[in-house]
Design a protein around this motif. Structure first.
Motif, PDB file in Angstrom:
ATOM      1  N   GLY A 154      76.495  43.965   3.402  1.00 18.18           N
ATOM      2  CA  GLY A 154      75.997  45.085   2.454  1.00 18.18           C
ATOM      3  C   GLY A 154      76.232  46.117   2.730  1.00 18.18           C
ATOM      4  O   GLY A 154      76.557  47.150   1.904  1.00 18.18           O
ATOM      5  N   VAL A 155      75.859  46.610   4.165  1.00 22.48           N
ATOM      6  CA  VAL A 155      76.092  47.922   4.488  1.00 22.48           C
ATOM      7  C   VAL A 155      77.431  48.486   4.426  1.00 22.48           C
ATOM      8  O   VAL A 155      77.938  49.484   4.040  1.00 22.48           O
ATOM      9  CB  VAL A 155      75.614  48.085   5.987  1.00 22.48           C
ATOM     10  N   PHE A 156      78.361  47.749   4.964  1.00 25.01           N
ATOM     11  CA  PHE A 156      79.867  47.750   4.733  1.00 25.01           C
ATOM     12  C   PHE A 156      80.351  48.003   3.360  1.00 25.01           C
ATOM     13  O   PHE A 156      80.995  49.153   3.137  1.00 25.01           O
ATOM     14  CB  PHE A 156      80.544  46.680   5.500  1.00 25.01           C
ATOM     15  N   TRP A 157      79.946  47.172   2.477  1.00 27.89           N
ATOM     16  CA  TRP A 157      80.418  47.472   1.078  1.00 27.89           C
ATOM     17  C   TRP A 157      79.833  48.790   0.406  1.00 27.89           C
ATOM     18  O   TRP A 157      80.453  49.318  -0.247  1.00 27.89           O
ATOM     19  CB  TRP A 157      80.105  46.176   0.339  1.00 27.89           C
ATOM     20  N   ALA A 158      78.552  49.044   0.763  1.00 29.41           N
ATOM     21  CA  ALA A 158      78.096  50.345   0.162  1.00 29.41           C
ATOM     22  C   ALA A 158      78.731  51.515   0.663  1.00 29.41           C
ATOM     23  O   ALA A 158      79.031  52.435   0.018  1.00 29.41           O
ATOM     24  CB  ALA A 158      76.466  50.205   0.720  1.00 29.41           C
ATOM     25  N   LEU A 159      79.044  51.516   1.895  1.00 25.01           N
ATOM     26  CA  LEU A 159      79.620  52.879   2.607  1.00 25.01           C
ATOM     27  C   LEU A 159      80.959  52.664   1.958  1.00 25.01           C
ATOM     28  O   LEU A 159      81.510  54.037   1.680  1.00 25.01           O
ATOM     29  CB  LEU A 159      79.839  52.590   4.027  1.00 25.01           C
ATOM     30  N   LEU A 160      81.564  51.689   1.781  1.00 27.67           N
ATOM     31  CA  LEU A 160      83.053  51.765   1.321  1.00 27.67           C
ATOM     32  C   LEU A 160      83.153  52.201  -0.049  1.00 27.67           C
ATOM     33  O   LEU A 160      83.813  53.255  -0.554  1.00 27.67           O
ATOM     34  CB  LEU A 160      83.722  50.241   1.265  1.00 27.67           C
ATOM     35  N   GLN A 161      82.034  51.875  -0.981  1.00 29.89           N
ATOM     36  CA  GLN A 161      82.097  52.058  -2.173  1.00 29.89           C
ATOM     37  C   GLN A 161      81.667  53.704  -2.459  1.00 29.89           C
ATOM     38  O   GLN A 161      81.927  54.185  -3.733  1.00 29.89           O
ATOM     39  CB  GLN A 161      81.377  51.239  -3.047  1.00 29.89           C
ATOM     40  N   CYS A 162      81.320  54.259  -1.541  1.00 31.49           N
ATOM     41  CA  CYS A 162      80.715  55.879  -1.490  1.00 31.49           C
ATOM     42  C   CYS A 162      81.822  56.439  -2.001  1.00 31.49           C
ATOM     43  O   CYS A 162      81.743  57.557  -2.638  1.00 31.49           O
ATOM     44  CB  CYS A 162      80.152  56.202  -0.493  1.00 31.49           C
ATOM     45  N   SER A 163      83.163  56.161  -1.530  1.00 32.55           N
ATOM     46  CA  SER A 163      84.381  56.719  -1.902  1.00 32.55           C
ATOM     47  C   SER A 163      84.593  56.971  -3.429  1.00 32.55           C
ATOM     48  O   SER A 163      84.910  57.822  -3.851  1.00 32.55           O
ATOM     49  CB  SER A 163      85.468  56.112  -1.052  1.00 32.55           C
ATOM     50  N   MET A 164      84.273  55.674  -4.108  1.00 36.99           N
ATOM     51  CA  MET A 164      84.433  55.622  -5.568  1.00 36.99           C
ATOM     52  C   MET A 164      83.454  56.555  -6.195  1.00 36.99           C
ATOM     53  O   MET A 164      84.003  57.399  -7.262  1.00 36.99           O
ATOM     54  CB  MET A 164      84.349  54.100  -5.886  1.00 36.99           C
ATOM     55  N   PHE A 165      82.276  56.729  -5.848  1.00 35.45           N
ATOM     56  CA  PHE A 165      81.227  57.468  -6.261  1.00 35.45           C
ATOM     57  C   PHE A 165      81.415  58.951  -6.039  1.00 35.45           C
ATOM     58  O   PHE A 165      81.745  59.657  -7.184  1.00 35.45           O
ATOM     59  CB  PHE A 165      79.993  57.156  -5.554  1.00 35.45           C
ATOM     60  N   PHE A 166      81.703  59.451  -4.893  1.00 36.76           N
ATOM     61  CA  PHE A 166      81.749  60.787  -4.644  1.00 36.76           C
ATOM     62  C   PHE A 166      83.363  61.188  -5.207  1.00 36.76           C
ATOM     63  O   PHE A 166      83.613  62.355  -5.685  1.00 36.76           O
ATOM     64  CB  PHE A 166      81.857  61.129  -3.250  1.00 36.76           C
TER      65      PHE A 166
END
Length: 429
Positions: free
Chosen positions: A114-126
């Protein structure tokens, strides 16, 4: 993920400025995922030579190369770089999954996923937040804006490569099946890794999981390469549809980050109660999103600018944004639990398991990108509903079987402890 969301929109803008450029976004994405699928079979052998850290580093270089070619638009160069990116993606994603598994154990794999996926998808958000302001009030993405956006992405990619290079080595916790594999080196070990992946693919559990993997590939291609442009091509949704496109990307990223963060926090409970409730929740979330998209966007939206409407006239931008968030949240539900299962249940061959996951997923994505330029939005939504239903059922079957095996192992261990206690007691008498 940011590049996939905007690649068709950017390439269409390049084609409008340069009549000699004939590159197509859907075709480029199809080439990427076709190459991705083929090279995933070689990824375990490659990682057996280099290890996951080096594989991720080399894969990151291919992502940077792909972004560079947008500064020098050329049709043949686009498709060549797409094939190279697909090869790089195979070792990157397999390397990431393997590295994650090696940093985890059965007790914390759900949290770490879950932590890995959240950090990975921060790229999409920012990334989408940045592009939203750059594309604001623009129906056509001019050359200066394109160069600025791509240059920033290249800079971020280079920074990411620096961080990858600084990762510490992690010991292999895969527990090889035979002593022979431990003694093998070089080509023999690479061949063994390939054979192990092939044997794993033919097992009952992996064949069932492959149907869930297929769905993640189909929905990945939809929200990353079809849904965003469909909003941007629907002229009646807003005076500046490209601006709504940027907001939709932000909402998808927000859904991904929220889901990954939530399941990271709830990791211990997931381990206790199982992964199937989260996957079922993700399936329901996606069904709601598909129905709202069906009502809101016209059937011709994936192809080019259109004044068509669907059942809602005019299309509601707020519904489009809600659907974007739901697509991201549902995707997080599926992917975090798949990562958790592969890193936990298949820990003895995590390299092969993650390679097969990305192989199956990328095959589905490649097929989806091929038909995306020919099938209307409603047909694509119908395909997603069918495979989502099948994939969810198959995932639950494998999860329930894993639970039963775990309960049987606990029961056997309890019996052994009880037997040993009785033996000690008898010996004392």
């Amino acid at each position: 993920m940011f590049t996939l969301t905007f690649i068709k929109t950017i390439l269409d803008s390049i084609a409008n400025d340069d009549e000699n450029f004939k590159g197509d976004g859907y075709t480029s994405l199809a080439v990427i995922y076709a190459s991705f699928a083929l090279c995933n079979w070689l990824a375990p052998s490659f990682i057996s030579f280099t290890g996951p850290r080096t594989a991720m580093l080399l894969g990151a270089l291919t992502y940077t190369l792909f972004m560079v070619i947008f500064l020098f638009p050329s049709t043949w160069l686009l498709y060549f770089a797409s094939a190279i990116l697909g090869a790089g993606a195979s070792i990157t994603w397999t390397g990431q999954g393997t590295f994650l598994a090696r940093c985890s154990n059965p007790a914390n794999i759900s949290r770490n996923s879950g932590v890995f996926w959240a950090l990975l998808q921060c790229s999409m958000f920012f990334g989408n937040l940045f592009v939203y302001f750059q594309f604001q009030d623009k129906d056509h993405i001019d050359a200066d804006t394109r160069k600025l956006v791509i240059s920033v992405l290249i800079g971020v990619a280079i920074l990411g490569i620096v961080f990858l290079a600084s990762l510490r080595p992690v010991a292999d916790n895969s527990s090889p099946d035979t002593e022979m594999q431990q003694r093998q080196t070089g080509l023999a070990n690479a061949v063994f890794a390939l054979k192990s992946a092939a044997n794993l693919f033919m097992t009952r559990d992996m064949l069932l999981l492959s149907l869930a993997f297929l769905y993640t590939g189909l929905e990945l291609s939809f929200f990353s390469g079809v849904y965003g442009p469909s909003i941007g091509f629907t002229k009646k949704i807003s005076e500046s549809p490209k601006q709504i496109l940027g907001l939709a990307g932000i909402c998808i990223g927000a859904g991904e980050v929220f889901g990954g963060g939530l399941f990271g926090i709830l990791g211990p409970k997931t381990t206790r109660f199982g992964r199937d409730p989260i996957v079922i929740a993700g399936y329901i979330v996606h069904l709601i999103a598909f129905f709202l998209i069906f009502l809101n966007l016209p059937n011709s939206a994936p192809f080019t600018d259109t004044n068509d409407i669907s059942y809602l006239d005019p299309p509601r931008p707020w519904i489009a944004l809600i659907c974007a968030f739901l697509l991201g949240l549902g995707d997080a539900c599926f992917n975090t639990q798949i990562y958790s299962m592969l890193g936990g249940v298949f820990v003895k061959n995590s390299v092969g398991a993650f390679a097969l996951f990305k192989f199956t997923q990328s095959v589905a994505a490649a097929v989806s990108f091929f038909y995306s330029s020919h099938l209307g939005l409603r047909a694509q939504l119908g395909i997603l509903v069918i495979f989502g239903t099948i994939g969810t059922i198959c995932f639950c079957i494998v999860e329930w079987a894993a639970k039963r095996r775990m309960q049987e192992e606990v029961s056997d261990d309890s019996k052994d402890v009880s037997h040993d206690s009785q033996s000690v007691s008898s010996y004392g008498k």
